[in-house]
Enzyme design. Structure first.
Site, PDB file in Angstrom:
ATOM      1  N   TYR A   1      27.811  44.250  42.997  1.00 19.69           N
ATOM      2  CA  TYR A   1      26.801  44.676  42.035  1.00 19.69           C
ATOM      3  C   TYR A   1      27.153  46.048  41.465  1.00 19.69           C
ATOM      4  O   TYR A   1      26.927  47.077  42.085  1.00 19.69           O
ATOM      5  CB  TYR A   1      25.420  44.725  42.690  1.00 19.69           C
ATOM      6  CG  TYR A   1      24.970  43.427  43.323  1.00 19.69           C
ATOM      7  CD1 TYR A   1      25.441  42.201  42.873  1.00 19.69           C
ATOM      8  CD2 TYR A   1      24.067  43.431  44.379  1.00 19.69           C
ATOM      9  CE1 TYR A   1      25.027  41.008  43.458  1.00 19.69           C
ATOM     10  CE2 TYR A   1      23.639  42.244  44.973  1.00 19.69           C
ATOM     11  CZ  TYR A   1      24.133  41.035  44.509  1.00 19.69           C
ATOM     12  OH  TYR A   1      23.718  39.864  45.095  1.00 19.69           O
TER      13      TYR A   1
ATOM     14  N   HIS B   1      29.547  36.405  50.896  1.00 16.32           N
ATOM     15  CA  HIS B   1      29.055  36.371  49.522  1.00 16.32           C
ATOM     16  C   HIS B   1      29.879  35.409  48.667  1.00 16.32           C
ATOM     17  O   HIS B   1      31.048  35.654  48.388  1.00 16.32           O
ATOM     18  CB  HIS B   1      29.141  37.789  48.928  1.00 16.32           C
ATOM     19  CG  HIS B   1      28.318  37.970  47.696  1.00 16.32           C
ATOM     20  ND1 HIS B   1      28.384  39.100  46.908  1.00 16.32           N
ATOM     21  CD2 HIS B   1      27.388  37.173  47.098  1.00 16.32           C
ATOM     22  CE1 HIS B   1      27.541  39.002  45.914  1.00 16.32           C
ATOM     23  NE2 HIS B   1      26.930  37.835  45.998  1.00 16.32           N
TER      24      HIS B   1
END
Length: 326
Positions: free
Chosen positions: A56, A141
């Site tokens: 992110y 992830h």
């Protein structure tokens, strides 16, 4: 706010968690001041679970979230981050990272790494960016294209780190059901983060991930409950899973909105609370980029929803008849 321990362990999450992807400048720039105000407001409203990832904003989300939490009592909140992408400096940085969805300078590149060594290194680097001494939950992830390495190397390393006490809970976060069901069935994860696959529009996680999780005592955190916008504000041009919503889905979302309105319920409230009815779901993860957005999410989580609305949605086969409702 209700708090639930994950799986068979002791790491708690609040039923509403703050997702910090937007604090990494997801699609649009967020100021440092707005990022801090978002976390402050979440804290004031009782949220004690926070989620981030190196992906992110090329680490910006981790840095901002760590800065906002650093003065908080460490035993009063739960922090999750993710492994699988290492950040490596660009020798000659130029341009931005919008091709990957983040309005930040392209100072680093992401390197996929689900090796045991990569997992250790990823957590160490996340701790440096966060400026904290530990994280509570670590997710693998998006290992979609790295299935064998994720199961053969990354997962066993996370299990070792949990055994050592380096992390409190382990799991995987994805927006697909097949591999998450395998994690639930074939490993000893505490939790899986299921993004966008158990919502008012997409029920595919019910008979796969959630049913298996309930049988095995694994917790589910439901993410993407607005399907990237369509269930927040359905109108032409709204996105579903980060692409323009097909006409059929848009019409279904508009129908859901009208039915909810007839009972005095905002569609956002029904979308946020729907997953919480399932006994395997420990909480819902909602992203926010401002104090106003996180305040709205908290209000939607508390908004009364009459049982008659859920019955109507079942009768019209807009949600599965066997979907648990709280």
């Amino acid at each position: 706010m209700r708090t639930v321990p994950l799986g068979r362990g002791t790491v708690p999450v609040t039923e509403l968690s703050l997702g910090a992807a937007a604090l990494g400048n997801l699609f649009h720039t967020v100021t440092d001041e707005d990022a801090a105000a978002t976390v402050d407001t979440a804290w004031d409203l009782g949220l004690r679970s926070f989620d981030t990832a190196p992906h992110y904003g090329l680490g910006l989300s981790e840095r901002r979230l760590g800065e906002a939490l650093r003065t908080r009592p460490r035993d009063q909140y739960t922090l999750s981050t993710k492994v699988g992408r290492l950040l490596r400096p660009e020798a000659h940085p130029h341009g931005d990272d919008l091709a990957n969805g983040f309005a930040v300078p392209a100072t680093h590149r992401r390197v996929w790494d689900f090796s045991a060594r990569g997992v250790r290194r990823g957590i160490e680097e996340s701790l440096t960016r966060l400026g904290l001494d530990r994280v509570d939950i670590v997710y693998l992830h998006d290992p979609d294209d790295h299935e064998q390495q994720a199961f053969d190397q990354a997962y066993p390393e996370l299990e070792r780190m949990r055994r050592e006490g380096t992390v409190g809970a382990i799991g995987a976060g994805m927006n697909q059901t097949r591999m998450l069901r395998r994690f639930v069935r074939d490993t000893d994860v505490d939790v899986v983060l299921l993004a966008g696959r158990y919502t008012l529009l997409d029920h595919s996680g019910l008979d796969t991930v959630l049913s298996e999780a309930a049988r095995r005592g694994v917790s589910v955190v439901a993410g993407g409950v607005f399907n990237s916008g369509l269930l927040a504000d359905p109108r032409p041009g709204t996105t579903f899973d980060y692409a323009p919503a097909p006409t059929g889905l848009l019409n279904q979302a508009l129908r859901l909105k009208d039915l909810c309105a007839a009972f005095g319920v905002p569609l956002r409230a029904a979308a946020l609370q729907f997953p919480l009815g399932h006994p395997a779901v420990a909480g819902v993860l909602v992203g926010a980029r401002s104090a106003a957005e996180v305040a709205d999410a908290a209000a939607m989580a508390r908004h009364p929803i009459p049982a008659e609305l859920w019955r109507e949605l079942r009768d019209l086969e807009l949600i599965p008849r066997d979907a648990p409702i709280r």
